[in-house]
Design a protein around this motif. Sequence first.
Motif, mmCIF file in Angstrom:
data_model
loop_
_atom_site.group_PDB
_atom_site.id
_atom_site.type_symbol
_atom_site.label_atom_id
_atom_site.label_comp_id
_atom_site.label_asym_id
_atom_site.label_seq_id
_atom_site.Cartn_x
_atom_site.Cartn_y
_atom_site.Cartn_z
ATOM 1 N N THR A 145 -14.335 8.796 15.942
ATOM 2 C CA THR A 145 -14.385 7.341 15.837
ATOM 3 C C THR A 145 -14.514 6.712 17.222
ATOM 4 O OG1 THR A 145 -11.974 7.107 15.973
ATOM 5 C CG2 THR A 145 -12.934 7.367 13.773
ATOM 6 N N ARG A 146 -15.071 5.518 17.199
ATOM 7 C CA ARG A 146 -15.170 4.728 18.429
ATOM 8 C C ARG A 146 -14.992 3.263 18.073
ATOM 9 N NH1 ARG A 146 -19.513 4.683 23.334
ATOM 10 N NH2 ARG A 146 -19.484 2.469 23.780
ATOM 11 N N VAL A 147 -14.092 2.591 18.790
ATOM 12 C CA VAL A 147 -13.859 1.157 18.625
ATOM 13 C C VAL A 147 -14.090 0.504 19.976
ATOM 14 C CG1 VAL A 147 -12.203 -0.633 18.004
ATOM 15 C CG2 VAL A 147 -12.171 1.556 16.798
ATOM 16 N N SER A 148 -14.883 -0.546 20.000
ATOM 17 C CA SER A 148 -15.166 -1.232 21.255
ATOM 18 C C SER A 148 -15.154 -2.742 21.049
ATOM 19 C CB SER A 148 -16.516 -0.793 21.837
ATOM 20 O OG SER A 148 -17.569 -1.153 20.967
ATOM 21 N N LYS A 149 -14.878 -3.458 22.119
ATOM 22 C CA LYS A 149 -14.869 -4.920 22.074
ATOM 23 C C LYS A 149 -15.502 -5.461 23.347
ATOM 24 C CE LYS A 149 -11.886 -9.006 21.931
ATOM 25 N NZ LYS A 149 -12.817 -9.740 21.051
ATOM 26 N N TYR A 150 -16.398 -6.422 23.170
ATOM 27 C CA TYR A 150 -17.016 -7.114 24.294
ATOM 28 C C TYR A 150 -16.196 -8.360 24.622
ATOM 29 C CZ TYR A 150 -21.256 -4.269 24.202
ATOM 30 O OH TYR A 150 -22.138 -3.225 24.276
ATOM 31 N N ILE A 151 -15.948 -8.566 25.918
ATOM 32 C CA ILE A 151 -15.236 -9.749 26.386
ATOM 33 C C ILE A 151 -16.130 -10.450 27.400
ATOM 34 C CG2 ILE A 151 -13.189 -10.616 27.568
ATOM 35 C CD1 ILE A 151 -11.722 -8.121 26.629
ATOM 36 N N PRO A 152 -16.648 -11.662 27.063
ATOM 37 C CA PRO A 152 -17.475 -12.388 28.034
ATOM 38 C C PRO A 152 -16.637 -12.844 29.232
ATOM 39 C CG PRO A 152 -17.180 -13.649 26.001
ATOM 40 C CD PRO A 152 -16.498 -12.367 25.801
ATOM 41 N N LEU A 153 -17.257 -12.754 30.414
ATOM 42 C CA LEU A 153 -16.567 -13.133 31.649
ATOM 43 C C LEU A 153 -17.275 -14.314 32.293
ATOM 44 C CD1 LEU A 153 -15.817 -9.592 33.144
ATOM 45 C CD2 LEU A 153 -14.308 -11.047 31.785
ATOM 46 N N GLY A 154 -17.205 -15.422 31.635
ATOM 47 C CA GLY A 154 -17.730 -16.662 32.215
ATOM 48 C C GLY A 154 -19.180 -16.933 31.895
ATOM 49 N N THR A 155 -20.037 -15.912 31.947
ATOM 50 C CA THR A 155 -21.458 -16.093 31.661
ATOM 51 C C THR A 155 -21.859 -15.162 30.524
ATOM 52 O OG1 THR A 155 -22.236 -14.404 33.207
ATOM 53 C CG2 THR A 155 -21.838 -16.610 34.109
ATOM 54 N N GLU A 156 -23.055 -15.413 29.954
ATOM 55 C CA GLU A 156 -23.535 -14.574 28.866
ATOM 56 C C GLU A 156 -23.906 -13.169 29.346
ATOM 57 O OE1 GLU A 156 -26.697 -16.453 26.848
ATOM 58 O OE2 GLU A 156 -25.486 -18.104 26.052
ATOM 59 N N ARG A 157 -24.311 -13.035 30.618
ATOM 60 C CA ARG A 157 -24.758 -11.739 31.113
ATOM 61 C C ARG A 157 -23.601 -10.870 31.577
ATOM 62 N NH1 ARG A 157 -29.548 -12.130 35.300
ATOM 63 N NH2 ARG A 157 -29.277 -9.868 35.009
ATOM 64 N N LEU A 158 -22.546 -11.476 32.091
ATOM 65 C CA LEU A 158 -21.425 -10.712 32.617
ATOM 66 C C LEU A 158 -20.407 -10.483 31.504
ATOM 67 C CD1 LEU A 158 -20.131 -9.399 35.095
ATOM 68 C CD2 LEU A 158 -19.007 -11.600 35.573
ATOM 69 N N ARG A 159 -20.240 -9.191 31.107
ATOM 70 C CA ARG A 159 -19.334 -8.879 30.004
ATOM 71 C C ARG A 159 -18.541 -7.605 30.319
ATOM 72 N NH1 ARG A 159 -22.261 -8.793 24.300
ATOM 73 N NH2 ARG A 159 -23.465 -7.148 25.346
ATOM 74 N N LEU A 160 -17.314 -7.578 29.821
ATOM 75 C CA LEU A 160 -16.470 -6.401 29.919
ATOM 76 C C LEU A 160 -16.377 -5.758 28.542
ATOM 77 C CD1 LEU A 160 -14.417 -4.611 31.512
ATOM 78 C CD2 LEU A 160 -12.642 -6.213 30.739
ATOM 79 N N GLN A 161 -16.630 -4.473 28.482
ATOM 80 C CA GLN A 161 -16.527 -3.750 27.220
ATOM 81 C C GLN A 161 -15.352 -2.778 27.294
ATOM 82 O OE1 GLN A 161 -19.757 -1.095 26.210
ATOM 83 N NE2 GLN A 161 -19.281 -1.153 24.027
ATOM 84 N N LEU A 162 -14.393 -2.954 26.375
ATOM 85 C CA LEU A 162 -13.258 -2.044 26.247
ATOM 86 C C LEU A 162 -13.564 -1.036 25.146
ATOM 87 C CD1 LEU A 162 -10.324 -4.625 26.463
ATOM 88 C CD2 LEU A 162 -11.376 -3.317 28.326
ATOM 89 N N ILE A 163 -13.351 0.241 25.409
ATOM 90 C CA ILE A 163 -13.762 1.309 24.494
ATOM 91 C C ILE A 163 -12.580 2.238 24.232
ATOM 92 C CG2 ILE A 163 -15.364 3.231 24.115
ATOM 93 C CD1 ILE A 163 -17.203 1.893 26.215
ATOM 94 N N GLY A 164 -12.364 2.528 22.972
ATOM 95 C CA GLY A 164 -11.402 3.543 22.578
ATOM 96 C C GLY A 164 -12.073 4.562 21.678
ATOM 97 N N GLU A 165 -11.937 5.854 21.994
ATOM 98 C CA GLU A 165 -12.594 6.908 21.221
ATOM 99 C C GLU A 165 -11.576 7.971 20.817
ATOM 100 O OE1 GLU A 165 -17.104 6.991 23.033
ATOM 101 O OE2 GLU A 165 -15.525 8.022 24.155
ATOM 102 N N ALA A 166 -11.755 8.485 19.616
ATOM 103 C CA ALA A 166 -10.905 9.569 19.131
ATOM 104 C C ALA A 166 -11.799 10.622 18.501
ATOM 105 C CB ALA A 166 -9.889 9.061 18.119
ATOM 106 N N PHE A 167 -11.698 11.848 18.974
ATOM 107 C CA PHE A 167 -12.451 12.965 18.433
ATOM 108 C C PHE A 167 -11.507 13.824 17.585
ATOM 109 C CE2 PHE A 167 -14.203 11.704 22.519
ATOM 110 C CZ PHE A 167 -15.536 11.459 22.194
ATOM 111 N N ASN A 168 -12.000 14.246 16.414
ATOM 112 C CA ASN A 168 -11.145 14.920 15.434
ATOM 113 C C ASN A 168 -9.938 14.045 15.134
ATOM 114 O OD1 ASN A 168 -10.057 16.784 13.664
ATOM 115 N ND2 ASN A 168 -9.400 18.219 15.243
ATOM 116 N N LEU A 169 -10.217 12.835 14.672
ATOM 117 C CA LEU A 169 -9.189 11.819 14.453
ATOM 118 C C LEU A 169 -8.055 12.319 13.570
ATOM 119 C CD1 LEU A 169 -8.263 8.827 14.734
ATOM 120 C CD2 LEU A 169 -9.617 8.356 12.675
ATOM 121 N N MET A 170 -8.364 13.084 12.538
ATOM 122 C CA MET A 170 -7.344 13.553 11.606
ATOM 123 C C MET A 170 -6.570 14.761 12.130
ATOM 124 S SD MET A 170 -8.023 11.201 9.593
ATOM 125 C CE MET A 170 -6.760 11.559 8.393
#
Length: 295
Positions: free
Chosen positions: A222-247
């Motif tokens: 699984t992978r969960v990510s979220k984009y966070i705009p930083l003032g402008t449309e072009r500048l963005r921070l992406q936070l990513i969490g990944e789990a392999f063999n989640l179960m």
Amino acid sequence: EFRAAADTAVTLGYLGVRGLRLPRSRDINVAPAQLLTGTAVGLDGRPAPIAFYRRTAPRPNPAFGRITIAESAADSIYHGGFVQVQKRYARNFQLLASYTWSRVIDTSPSPVAVVPDTGDDAAIVQDTLNARLDRAVGDANIPHRFVGSVVWDISYANRLQPLVRAVLGDWQLSLINEVRSGYPYTLRVGQDVMNDGNPRNDRPPFVGRNTERLPNYATLDTRVSKYIPLGTERLRLQLIGEAFNLMNRTNIAGVQTGLYNFNAATNTFTRALNFRYASSSYDPRTVQLAAKLTW
């Protein structure tokens, strides 16, 4: 291929592959094996007669040990049928799923069985004077395999108030699921039953190659990510969490394949106590976090 909906397609297919003149190594300085009678001792300690093949005079030319030839004489054949469902990205959702049924049969081709007295010896056919006895399902034969992936952009909150949108908007969820048959493996005897100087390729009497199979394999990444705009449309921070063999499923990668231990002095096969015990496994659950800045 046919359309199940405007953005969804179903594909049916078949693939057949024939391999000829594949590489293989054989020891040609061996004599034909003779049919002998020995003793098999089971887990209950009871002896029983057992027939097996062994060379009593292994080297026709005793001035030499192993004489290896590299030849292009092995062959293989593969049949595979598959069905695939693909939904193109639309309305924040994408799906790709496929199932494959397949079978590969070969005569144990191997380009690496070249260094004597190493792990290469396990890839050599058991009876180098009759290589067809090793014809069986291939080492990579996986009869059933399903792979599915999903991408879901959770952007519905973008229509809400700015504060709610900042928390609930611009999320993406991705899933990859694989379920398949386990790989085949060959039963072994721990000593040099055939008396050809190679103890790594001997099988129990009258047992073929790749007659056993590892347990089924299944994993969910699984992978969960979220984009966070930083003032402008072009500048963005992406936070990513990944789990392999989640179960955190235990997927067995190898087992103890030795069915018997062999005593050449008494021609006795003794049942191994740790047969089929797991010897290795694939990775457990792994979690990783990351951050990515785009502009």
